[in-house]
Scaffold this motif. Sequence first.
Motif, short mmCIF file in Angstrom:
data_model
loop_
_atom_site.label_atom_id
_atom_site.label_comp_id
_atom_site.label_asym_id
_atom_site.label_seq_id
_atom_site.Cartn_x
_atom_site.Cartn_y
_atom_site.Cartn_z
N VAL A 1 0.84 -1.20 0.00
CA VAL A 1 0.00 0.00 0.00
C VAL A 1 0.87 1.25 0.00
O VAL A 1 0.63 2.21 -0.74
CB VAL A 1 -0.96 -0.01 1.21
CG1 VAL A 1 -1.65 1.34 1.38
CG2 VAL A 1 -2.00 -1.12 1.03
N PHE A 2 1.91 1.24 0.83
CA PHE A 2 2.84 2.38 0.87
C PHE A 2 3.49 2.59 -0.50
O PHE A 2 3.59 3.72 -0.99
CB PHE A 2 3.91 2.14 1.93
CG PHE A 2 4.94 3.24 1.99
CD1 PHE A 2 4.69 4.41 2.69
CD2 PHE A 2 6.16 3.09 1.34
CE1 PHE A 2 5.64 5.42 2.74
CE2 PHE A 2 7.11 4.10 1.39
CZ PHE A 2 6.85 5.27 2.09
N THR A 3 3.94 1.50 -1.12
CA THR A 3 4.61 1.61 -2.42
C THR A 3 3.66 2.14 -3.49
O THR A 3 4.05 2.97 -4.33
CB THR A 3 5.17 0.24 -2.85
OG1 THR A 3 6.06 -0.23 -1.84
CG2 THR A 3 5.93 0.34 -4.16
N ALA A 4 2.41 1.67 -3.47
CA ALA A 4 1.42 2.14 -4.44
C ALA A 4 1.17 3.63 -4.26
O ALA A 4 1.11 4.39 -5.24
CB ALA A 4 0.13 1.36 -4.29
N MET A 5 1.02 4.08 -3.02
CA MET A 5 0.79 5.50 -2.77
C MET A 5 2.01 6.33 -3.17
O MET A 5 1.88 7.40 -3.78
CB MET A 5 0.46 5.72 -1.29
CG MET A 5 0.19 7.18 -0.92
SD MET A 5 -0.27 7.38 0.82
CE MET A 5 -1.95 6.73 0.80
N GLN A 6 3.18 5.85 -2.84
CA GLN A 6 4.42 6.54 -3.19
C GLN A 6 4.52 6.73 -4.70
O GLN A 6 4.84 7.83 -5.18
CB GLN A 6 5.61 5.74 -2.66
CG GLN A 6 6.97 6.37 -2.91
CD GLN A 6 8.08 5.47 -2.39
OE1 GLN A 6 8.09 4.26 -2.65
NE2 GLN A 6 9.01 6.03 -1.64
N GLU A 7 4.25 5.67 -5.44
CA GLU A 7 4.33 5.75 -6.90
C GLU A 7 3.25 6.67 -7.46
O GLU A 7 3.49 7.44 -8.39
CB GLU A 7 4.19 4.36 -7.50
CG GLU A 7 4.41 4.31 -9.01
CD GLU A 7 5.80 4.74 -9.42
OE1 GLU A 7 5.94 5.30 -10.54
OE2 GLU A 7 6.75 4.55 -8.65
N ALA A 8 2.05 6.63 -6.88
CA ALA A 8 0.96 7.48 -7.37
C ALA A 8 1.26 8.96 -7.14
O ALA A 8 0.97 9.80 -8.00
CB ALA A 8 -0.34 7.09 -6.69
N VAL A 9 1.84 9.29 -6.00
CA VAL A 9 2.21 10.69 -5.74
C VAL A 9 3.31 11.12 -6.72
O VAL A 9 3.27 12.23 -7.27
CB VAL A 9 2.66 10.87 -4.28
CG1 VAL A 9 3.28 12.25 -4.07
CG2 VAL A 9 1.48 10.68 -3.33
N HIS A 10 4.28 10.25 -6.93
CA HIS A 10 5.35 10.55 -7.89
C HIS A 10 4.77 10.81 -9.28
O HIS A 10 5.17 11.77 -9.96
CB HIS A 10 6.34 9.39 -7.94
CG HIS A 10 7.34 9.50 -9.05
ND1 HIS A 10 8.41 10.37 -9.03
CD2 HIS A 10 7.40 8.86 -10.26
CE1 HIS A 10 9.10 10.26 -10.16
NE2 HIS A 10 8.51 9.35 -10.92
N LEU A 11 3.82 9.99 -9.71
CA LEU A 11 3.24 10.15 -11.04
C LEU A 11 2.36 11.39 -11.11
O LEU A 11 2.26 12.03 -12.17
CB LEU A 11 2.43 8.90 -11.40
CG LEU A 11 3.25 7.64 -11.65
CD1 LEU A 11 2.34 6.42 -11.80
CD2 LEU A 11 4.15 7.79 -12.87
#
Length: 224
Positions: free
Chosen positions: A193-203
Amino acid sequence: MAVCGGTHGNELAGVYLLRQNMRRKRKGSMVDPVTMVTVLTNPRAVQRCVRYTETDLNRCFTHTMLSAPVSDVTPYEVVRAQELNALLGPKGDSAAVDLLCDLHSSTANVGLCLIAHSDSDWICLHICKHLQARVTNVAQSSHKHGRELATIPVRYVHYDVPKCEAYTLHSVGKHGFAMEVGPQPHGVIRANVFTAMQEAVHLTLEWVRLFNSGTKEATLPSML
């Protein structure tokens, strides 16, 4: 642009993401592609790892509550909402932050959702389209290396309340959405979940950078 976390103090993915970004900035190892303000919105609730201390902060951003007089008995979250409105708004004013992303996690299996108060906010719709295209590509690449992003869906959720009547933090910005990722139990943090959120914010930041630079990819008509 503002990225906020900890509006609900026991939803920890956003809290840890903000802390990670703050550490990287202090070390000079992180350079934002756009001007970004990060805000830990409900520090008391985060410290206690509870959703809120007196009342739900994410229900305190109506014009009535934002303009209410403050006294010694005013709930902490109402006072904090007025502080955040002064920092990121004022709500409905031309001085408000251009884009506000409020990070949340959910116990439900929601995947990755952008929750907005408009079904015609072109910036939010474009960002969602960008995430739908790019998260899929990142997920497929990550899956080859044994990571867990491979099947996460990206959805746009229209919360049908006029922005002028909305009570959520993200309604303070000129454009805004809550980014919600799940499933994740309250009070814990799951790596996927953390990784998905991190990537979504980056994108999201990537899309804003492309838009600001006038790149054609960021200005294509929405296909949602």
